[in-house]
Design a protein around this motif. Structure first.
Motif, PDB file in Angstrom:
ATOM      1  N   GLY A 180       8.178   8.626 -45.487  1.00 27.77           N
ATOM      2  CA  GLY A 180       9.653   8.304 -45.697  1.00 27.77           C
ATOM      3  C   GLY A 180      10.635   9.017 -46.657  1.00 27.77           C
ATOM      4  N   GLN A 181      10.003   9.534 -47.630  1.00 24.77           N
ATOM      5  CA  GLN A 181      10.502  10.626 -48.598  1.00 24.77           C
ATOM      6  C   GLN A 181      11.184  11.691 -47.853  1.00 24.77           C
ATOM      7  N   ALA A 184      13.857  10.527 -45.430  1.00 21.00           N
ATOM      8  CA  ALA A 184      15.187  10.230 -46.372  1.00 21.00           C
ATOM      9  C   ALA A 184      15.867  11.529 -46.797  1.00 21.00           C
ATOM     10  N   LYS A 186      15.746  14.442 -45.354  1.00 27.42           N
ATOM     11  CA  LYS A 186      16.388  15.035 -44.258  1.00 27.42           C
ATOM     12  C   LYS A 186      17.590  14.429 -43.825  1.00 27.42           C
ATOM     13  N   SER A 187      17.601  13.003 -44.066  1.00 31.11           N
ATOM     14  CA  SER A 187      18.840  12.324 -43.524  1.00 31.11           C
ATOM     15  C   SER A 187      20.100  12.595 -44.396  1.00 31.11           C
ATOM     16  N   ILE A 188      19.809  13.305 -45.689  1.00 29.13           N
ATOM     17  CA  ILE A 188      20.989  13.558 -46.483  1.00 29.13           C
ATOM     18  C   ILE A 188      21.113  15.178 -46.251  1.00 29.13           C
ATOM     19  N   GLY A 189      20.668  15.619 -45.340  1.00 31.50           N
ATOM     20  CA  GLY A 189      20.971  17.107 -44.795  1.00 31.50           C
ATOM     21  C   GLY A 189      20.180  18.204 -45.470  1.00 31.50           C
ATOM     22  N   MET A 190      18.843  17.572 -45.970  1.00 29.71           N
ATOM     23  CA  MET A 190      18.103  18.732 -46.709  1.00 29.71           C
ATOM     24  C   MET A 190      17.427  19.407 -45.608  1.00 29.71           C
ATOM     25  N   GLN A 203       6.824  14.995 -56.507  1.00 30.50           N
ATOM     26  CA  GLN A 203       6.098  13.871 -56.656  1.00 30.50           C
ATOM     27  C   GLN A 203       4.772  13.947 -56.081  1.00 30.50           C
TER      28      GLN A 203
ATOM     29  N   ALA B 100      20.006  20.325 -39.904  1.00 31.57           N
ATOM     30  CA  ALA B 100      20.347  19.760 -41.324  1.00 31.57           C
ATOM     31  C   ALA B 100      21.980  19.416 -41.491  1.00 31.57           C
ATOM     32  N   ARG B 101      22.684  20.609 -41.007  1.00 28.15           N
ATOM     33  CA  ARG B 101      24.164  20.532 -41.478  1.00 28.15           C
ATOM     34  C   ARG B 101      24.703  19.363 -40.537  1.00 28.15           C
ATOM     35  N   ARG B 103      23.281  16.903 -39.717  1.00 27.34           N
ATOM     36  CA  ARG B 103      22.798  15.286 -40.084  1.00 27.34           C
ATOM     37  C   ARG B 103      23.812  14.756 -41.092  1.00 27.34           C
ATOM     38  N   LEU B 104      24.563  16.012 -41.736  1.00 27.67           N
ATOM     39  CA  LEU B 104      25.602  15.552 -42.790  1.00 27.67           C
ATOM     40  C   LEU B 104      26.663  14.457 -42.094  1.00 27.67           C
ATOM     41  N   MET B 108      22.172   7.427 -43.394  1.00 21.26           N
ATOM     42  CA  MET B 108      20.889   6.538 -42.878  1.00 21.26           C
ATOM     43  C   MET B 108      20.314   5.780 -43.873  1.00 21.26           C
ATOM     44  N   ASN B 114      13.421   3.887 -48.927  1.00 18.48           N
ATOM     45  CA  ASN B 114      12.758   5.300 -49.114  1.00 18.48           C
ATOM     46  C   ASN B 114      13.563   6.023 -50.276  1.00 18.48           C
ATOM     47  N   LEU B 115      14.006   5.443 -51.459  1.00 16.69           N
ATOM     48  CA  LEU B 115      14.692   6.142 -52.526  1.00 16.69           C
ATOM     49  C   LEU B 115      13.493   7.122 -53.014  1.00 16.69           C
ATOM     50  N   PHE B 116      14.012   8.073 -53.476  1.00 20.41           N
ATOM     51  CA  PHE B 116      13.255   9.123 -54.026  1.00 20.41           C
ATOM     52  C   PHE B 116      12.601   8.597 -55.494  1.00 20.41           C
ATOM     53  N   LEU B 119      13.100   9.935 -59.000  1.00 21.83           N
ATOM     54  CA  LEU B 119      14.559  10.191 -59.340  1.00 21.83           C
ATOM     55  C   LEU B 119      15.181   8.936 -59.748  1.00 21.83           C
ATOM     56  N   GLU B 127      21.749  13.733 -55.547  1.00 24.20           N
ATOM     57  CA  GLU B 127      20.794  14.661 -55.282  1.00 24.20           C
ATOM     58  C   GLU B 127      21.432  15.435 -54.132  1.00 24.20           C
ATOM     59  N   GLY B 128      21.720  14.662 -52.987  1.00 16.46           N
ATOM     60  CA  GLY B 128      22.467  15.339 -51.946  1.00 16.46           C
ATOM     61  C   GLY B 128      23.696  16.017 -52.280  1.00 16.46           C
ATOM     62  N   THR B 131      22.522  19.284 -54.506  1.00 14.80           N
ATOM     63  CA  THR B 131      21.623  20.274 -53.889  1.00 14.80           C
ATOM     64  C   THR B 131      22.188  20.695 -52.457  1.00 14.80           C
ATOM     65  N   VAL B 132      22.856  20.019 -51.850  1.00 14.01           N
ATOM     66  CA  VAL B 132      23.059  20.130 -50.180  1.00 14.01           C
ATOM     67  C   VAL B 132      24.482  20.455 -50.269  1.00 14.01           C
ATOM     68  N   ARG B 176      23.542   6.210 -51.857  1.00 12.66           N
ATOM     69  CA  ARG B 176      23.038   7.358 -51.577  1.00 12.66           C
ATOM     70  C   ARG B 176      23.410   8.142 -50.476  1.00 12.66           C
ATOM     71  N   MET B 180      27.281  11.348 -49.448  1.00 15.94           N
ATOM     72  CA  MET B 180      27.192  12.650 -48.519  1.00 15.94           C
ATOM     73  C   MET B 180      28.753  12.316 -47.565  1.00 15.94           C
TER      74      MET B 180
END
Lengths: 293, 268
Positions: A180-181, A184, A186-190, A203, B100-101, B103-104, B108, B114-116, B119, B127-128, B131-132, B176, B180
């Motif tokens: 899931g990490q 998540a 990927k879903s913010i474009g990483m 982690q 990846a671009r 997906r911006l 979701m 699924n929080l990191f 952090l 974070e997004g 870094t993105v 989160r 974006m």
């Protein structure tokens, strides 16, 4: 007939005024006493045995011993740095969807885990027999015997061997992070690599550090194997001295004391490193969940 | 309610839909999760997808942000074909970075948040952007703090996910995704993993978001939310859309027998 008047039985839940007798651990006391006795006996044996303790103290800071200590510490640090770097790179390669990278990494791990470390050290050290000269033709060339010094051969031997093992440790760490990490991230474009670097590896560190700490400590001692290819680490230097003065046990005890000291420092470092990477895991903050303000 | 109005307006002005799904199929091995699904989603609308588990709702959502690769059909978001580049008469597969671009465009929200984990709440949000999107950290923090305030969690700025309740975690997860600046928000059963008393706070945030004009697709079992906030309800079963329309029509008076059974089972 009336029953004789007996005092009313005490209520089992009425504990007021009772004396509390703590549980007694007889087993622990006996065990501790036994261990102290055995320890005392061993200490006495060593104190009365044919060991010149003044010589042990004298050689603790002998220049050759200290030089060996420095070499051992430097080699441990360099070989582990190389090993961890290679380990992370090859772990990521093994898990890559790219079949070329995956195959290369699998082959590397197979090769270096599959042969004895001692043999690998000997091959690096004797590489000049196969390649008398090394370098890029026309740009840079040198005789292999000049490059493959005991230090460099040991570094390559220990580091590349370590890399193969660390790769598996890192892979296990990556697998321990919930999928899931990754989703998540990927879903913010990483991208895949950013996800690994920013989200998964930090982690995974919590699971990677204990076994790598273990291997770090093992590495301090494995450097002694490099004495076979004339790397002058602490044990080799201690041996060189006792070949001359015949104080075998004294010098071995000097080396043992220094190994223990280095390992102790490493263990303390590991403690702080583990605490740093435990953040957010629930193992770092004993604080209970707070109700919403 | 202005739900009916929104749909009529969208139909009348003939705006290009934000999301276009054409005959999309998805297989997991032999299992057909999606069977030639077609769907248009107008910008600014709230679409709720309901249906029994295993009906393909989540798969459809995951195909929309390419967490799953579709096996057939095509999806376009904001006029951009997902996963491929059209060049002459050839389709070129996109690279990891290009996907990846893409997906911006979509944010979701996951069932399990699924929080990191490493952090804090604020760090999760910035974070997004940092870094993105390469936003300056200071600016990202300002935006992040505003988003935390919007979901009512300013006080939890420095808390790690493990220190937050499920409802709080999900609200941070929404913040989160919003950081974006997506054009479309996808919610995959956002309240299914929550204790009943925590569902309300998440739905409140989603309701506010819908009110702000965000295009949303929500896979949910919350019929009340679908009825109240949804512009349209889609009923899925066995990887197909078997009924769609205004919430009242689909939820109160489904024409399809399977939909009727499901609605009756959920509501009664």
């Amino acid at each position: 007939m009336r029953e004789p008047a007996t005092p009313a039985p005490r209520d089992i839940l009425d504990l007021a005024g009772l004396r509390l007798v703590p549980r007694r651990y007889y087993g622990r006391w006996i065990a501790a006493a036994l261990i102290l006795l055995i320890m005392g006996y061993i200490v006495k044996a060593f104190a009365e045995g044919q060991i010149e303790w003044t010589i042990v103290g004298q050689f603790m800071t002998a220049p050759a011993i200290l030089a060996g200590l420095v070499n051992t510490v430097i080699m441990t640090a360099c070989a582990m740095a190389l090993g961890i770097t290679l380990g992370v790179v090859f772990a990521v390669m093994v898990m890559s969807p790219n079949p070329v990278l995956k195959t290369v990494a699998t082959f590397y791990i197979w090769l270096f885990r599959g042969t004895p470390l001692l043999l690998q050290l000997l091959i690096w050290f004797n590489l000049a027999l196969v390649f008398p000269k090394m370098g890029i033709p026309g740009v840079f060339e040198a005789r292999t015997v000049d490059i493959m010094t005991p230090f460099f051969a040991t570094l390559l031997g220990l580091g590349m061997n370590q890399g193969a093992y660390t790769a598996e440790v890192v892979r296990a760490g990556i697998l321990s992070v919930d999928v899931g990490q990754t989703e998540a991230a990927k879903s913010i474009g990483m991208t895949r690599l950013t996800t690994l670097r920013r989200i998964v590896l930090p982690q995974a560190m919590r699971f990677i550090i204990p076994p790598v700490g273990n291997e770090f400590i093992a590495m301090v001692k494995i450097t002694s194997v490099a004495s076979v290819i004339q790397f002058s680490e602490i044990l080799r230097n201690a041996q060189t001295i006792y070949y001359a003065n015949a104080r075998v046990i004294e010098l071995l005890l000097v080396a043992a004391a220094w190994y223990l000291m280095v390992v102790t420092v490493l263990q303390i470092g590991q403690f702080f490193l583990e605490r740093h990477y435990a953040k957010g895991s629930g193992h770092s903050r004993p604080k209970a969940q707070q109700p919403e303000a | 309610m202005n739900n009916t109005l929104a749909i009529q307006n969208a139909a009348q002005s003939e705006v290009k839909p934000l999301v276009r799904v054409r005959r999309v199929s998805k297989y997991f091995g032999d299992f057909r999760a999606l069977n030639e699904v077609s769907l248009d989603i107008p910008a600014g609308s709230v679409t709720c997808i309901v249906g029994p588990s295993g009906s393909g709702k989540s798969t459809l959502l995951r195909c929309l942000n390419q967490l799953e690769k579709i096996n057939a059909g095509a999806i376009a978001i904001d006029g951009e074909l997902l996963g491929f580049r059209l060049q002459g008469d050839a389709l070129h597969e996109l690279t990891d970075a290009e996907i990846a671009r893409q997906r911006l465009n979509t944010g979701m929200v996951f069932q399990r948040f699924n929080l990191f984990g490493h952090l804090t709440a604020l760090e999760n949000i910035i974070e997004g952007p940092v870094t993105v999107l390469r936003q300056p950290r200071k600016q990202a923090i300002e935006i992040g703090e505003a988003l935390l305030a919007r979901v009512g969690l300013s006080a939890k700025r420095n808390s790690y996910p493990i220190e937050l309740s499920g409802g709080q975690q999900q609200r941070v997860a929404i913040a989160r995704a919003l950081a974006m600046k997506p054009k479309l928000m996808l919610f995959d059963e956002p309240t299914s993993a929550l204790d009943p008393e925590l569902v309300g706070e998440v739905l409140t945030v989603m309701r506010e978001l819908a009110g702000s004009g965000m295009t949303m697709i929500v896979v949910t079992h919350e019929m009340g939310f679908a009825r109240e906030v949804g512009n349209e309800v889609i009923f899925m079963d066995h990887g197909e859309i078997i009924e769609r329309g205004l919430p009242r029509a689909v939820l109160d008076n489904p024409t399809n027998a399977r939909a009727r059974d499901f609605v009756n089972a959920v509501i009664k």
